[in-house]
Structures are given as C-alpha cells and as structure tokens.
Motif scaffolding. Structure first.
Motif, PDB file in Angstrom:
ATOM      1  N   ARG A 101       0.877  -1.193   0.080  1.00 35.21           N
ATOM      2  CA  ARG A 101       0.032  -0.111   0.034  1.00 35.21           C
ATOM      3  C   ARG A 101       1.110   1.065   0.197  1.00 35.21           C
ATOM      4  O   ARG A 101       1.956   1.219   0.683  1.00 35.21           O
ATOM      5  N   ARG A 102       0.537   2.288  -0.813  1.00 30.61           N
ATOM      6  CA  ARG A 102       1.197   3.553  -0.958  1.00 30.61           C
ATOM      7  C   ARG A 102       0.617   4.583   0.044  1.00 30.61           C
ATOM      8  O   ARG A 102      -0.311   4.720   0.354  1.00 30.61           O
ATOM      9  N   CYS A 103       1.657   5.061   0.973  1.00 30.73           N
ATOM     10  CA  CYS A 103       1.556   5.964   1.993  1.00 30.73           C
ATOM     11  C   CYS A 103       0.708   7.237   1.369  1.00 30.73           C
ATOM     12  O   CYS A 103       1.536   7.936   0.337  1.00 30.73           O
ATOM     13  N   ALA A 104      -0.324   7.876   1.786  1.00 28.34           N
ATOM     14  CA  ALA A 104      -0.733   9.170   1.038  1.00 28.34           C
ATOM     15  C   ALA A 104       0.264  10.375   1.683  1.00 28.34           C
ATOM     16  O   ALA A 104       0.036  11.259   1.007  1.00 28.34           O
ATOM     17  N   GLY A 105       0.730  10.287   2.854  1.00 27.36           N
ATOM     18  CA  GLY A 105       1.667  11.366   3.242  1.00 27.36           C
ATOM     19  C   GLY A 105       2.910  11.310   2.681  1.00 27.36           C
ATOM     20  O   GLY A 105       3.411  12.501   2.192  1.00 27.36           O
ATOM     21  N   CYS A 106       3.854  10.475   2.424  1.00 23.44           N
ATOM     22  CA  CYS A 106       4.993  10.306   2.295  1.00 23.44           C
ATOM     23  C   CYS A 106       5.367   9.673   0.901  1.00 23.44           C
ATOM     24  O   CYS A 106       6.504   9.745   0.086  1.00 23.44           O
ATOM     25  N   GLY A 107       4.408   9.054   0.248  1.00 21.55           N
ATOM     26  CA  GLY A 107       4.189   7.967  -0.946  1.00 21.55           C
ATOM     27  C   GLY A 107       5.185   6.823  -0.776  1.00 21.55           C
ATOM     28  O   GLY A 107       5.477   6.323  -1.851  1.00 21.55           O
ATOM     29  N   ARG A 108       5.678   6.297   0.201  1.00 23.39           N
ATOM     30  CA  ARG A 108       6.381   5.110   0.345  1.00 23.39           C
ATOM     31  C   ARG A 108       5.542   3.912   0.171  1.00 23.39           C
ATOM     32  O   ARG A 108       4.402   4.118   0.408  1.00 23.39           O
ATOM     33  N   ASP A 123      -9.901  -1.758   2.623  1.00 22.93           N
ATOM     34  CA  ASP A 123      -9.055  -2.809   3.234  1.00 22.93           C
ATOM     35  C   ASP A 123      -8.950  -2.634   4.859  1.00 22.93           C
ATOM     36  O   ASP A 123      -8.038  -3.588   5.311  1.00 22.93           O
ATOM     37  N   GLY A 124      -9.394  -1.800   5.460  1.00 20.80           N
ATOM     38  CA  GLY A 124      -9.304  -1.813   6.850  1.00 20.80           C
ATOM     39  C   GLY A 124      -8.061  -1.204   7.417  1.00 20.80           C
ATOM     40  O   GLY A 124      -7.748  -0.972   8.605  1.00 20.80           O
ATOM     41  N   LEU A 125      -7.256  -0.364   6.780  1.00 23.06           N
ATOM     42  CA  LEU A 125      -5.986   0.497   7.132  1.00 23.06           C
ATOM     43  C   LEU A 125      -6.278   1.953   6.668  1.00 23.06           C
ATOM     44  O   LEU A 125      -6.904   2.195   5.700  1.00 23.06           O
ATOM     45  N   LYS A 126      -5.506   2.875   7.584  1.00 18.08           N
ATOM     46  CA  LYS A 126      -5.547   4.285   7.222  1.00 18.08           C
ATOM     47  C   LYS A 126      -4.822   4.332   5.747  1.00 18.08           C
ATOM     48  O   LYS A 126      -3.849   3.663   5.434  1.00 18.08           O
ATOM     49  N   ARG A 127      -4.895   5.538   5.451  1.00 16.54           N
ATOM     50  CA  ARG A 127      -4.469   6.085   4.191  1.00 16.54           C
ATOM     51  C   ARG A 127      -2.747   6.324   4.372  1.00 16.54           C
ATOM     52  O   ARG A 127      -1.910   6.291   3.690  1.00 16.54           O
ATOM     53  N   GLU A 128      -2.756   6.922   5.507  1.00 19.07           N
ATOM     54  CA  GLU A 128      -1.012   7.150   6.036  1.00 19.07           C
ATOM     55  C   GLU A 128      -0.348   6.244   6.789  1.00 19.07           C
ATOM     56  O   GLU A 128      -1.075   5.568   7.552  1.00 19.07           O
ATOM     57  N   ASP A 172       3.033  17.255  15.061  1.00 17.99           N
ATOM     58  CA  ASP A 172       2.818  18.801  14.627  1.00 17.99           C
ATOM     59  C   ASP A 172       1.749  19.491  15.258  1.00 17.99           C
ATOM     60  O   ASP A 172       1.801  20.619  15.454  1.00 17.99           O
ATOM     61  N   ARG A 173       0.734  18.863  14.997  1.00 15.95           N
ATOM     62  CA  ARG A 173      -0.540  19.319  15.525  1.00 15.95           C
ATOM     63  C   ARG A 173      -0.540  19.841  16.898  1.00 15.95           C
ATOM     64  O   ARG A 173      -0.961  20.733  17.338  1.00 15.95           O
ATOM     65  N   TYR A 174      -0.023  18.742  17.707  1.00 12.47           N
ATOM     66  CA  TYR A 174      -0.081  18.934  19.181  1.00 12.47           C
ATOM     67  C   TYR A 174       1.092  20.397  19.559  1.00 12.47           C
ATOM     68  O   TYR A 174       0.436  21.182  20.197  1.00 12.47           O
ATOM     69  N   ALA A 183       3.786  11.716  12.849  1.00 13.74           N
ATOM     70  CA  ALA A 183       4.483  13.076  12.831  1.00 13.74           C
ATOM     71  C   ALA A 183       3.532  14.212  12.430  1.00 13.74           C
ATOM     72  O   ALA A 183       3.590  15.497  13.084  1.00 13.74           O
ATOM     73  N   ARG A 184       2.377  13.813  11.879  1.00 16.29           N
ATOM     74  CA  ARG A 184       1.340  14.875  11.856  1.00 16.29           C
ATOM     75  C   ARG A 184       0.766  15.191  13.196  1.00 16.29           C
ATOM     76  O   ARG A 184       0.516  16.236  13.539  1.00 16.29           O
TER      77      ARG A 184
END
Length: 79
Positions: free
Chosen positions: A29-36, A53-58, A69-71, A65-66
């Motif tokens: 699966r390709r990460c929507a954040g870093c593209g790996r 598929d039951g998994l987050k996009r990132e 950063d928000r914190y 990291a997100r």
C-alpha cells in the motif's frame, strides 16, 4: 567495527527479507503522506474500519509526525 545506531549488513538483509515476505503475504500500500510503498499490514498502517481494506491511508510514521506537529501548533496557540 560497527558505528552505534547503524545496522550491520546482515541486519539490513534480514529486514529486507522480512519486508519482502510481508509484501508477498499482505500486498503493498502506498502511503498518502510520504508516498512510500509498504506492506499493507497493521505493523506499518493503523487500522480504520471505514476504509475498504481496513487500514488508514497514511503510514504510522506519517500519522505520528502529523499528530506531533498538531500538538506543537495547538500548544503554541494556547500561550
């Protein structure tokens, strides 16, 4: 002599072999954040019951990291 914090060649090969086996078993699966491209399992992605598929996009690293950063941003805004 190995430098502390660096992996030896055999450790790197073992990790590469584990990733290859995970890719065969779970697919990738390709990460929507870093593209790996990572194995599509809960070791690399958090669970999300709303995704097909039951998994987050990132990946877990990008989610962490997100959140960090928000914190920091929200903490600075409170001051």
């Amino acid at each position: 002599m190995a430098i502390p914090g660096e992996e030896s060649e055999s450790e790197m090969m073992d990790k590469a072999e584990e990733l290859w086996i995970d890719e065969l078993l779970f697919g990738t699966r390709r990460c929507a954040g870093c593209g790996r491209r990572l194995p599509a399992n809960t070791e690399h992605f958090h669970r999300d019951k709303h995704e097909p598929d039951g998994l987050k996009r990132e990946c877990r690293r990008c989610c962490s990291a997100r959140r960090a950063d928000r914190y920091r941003r929200r903490k600075a805004a409170r001051r």
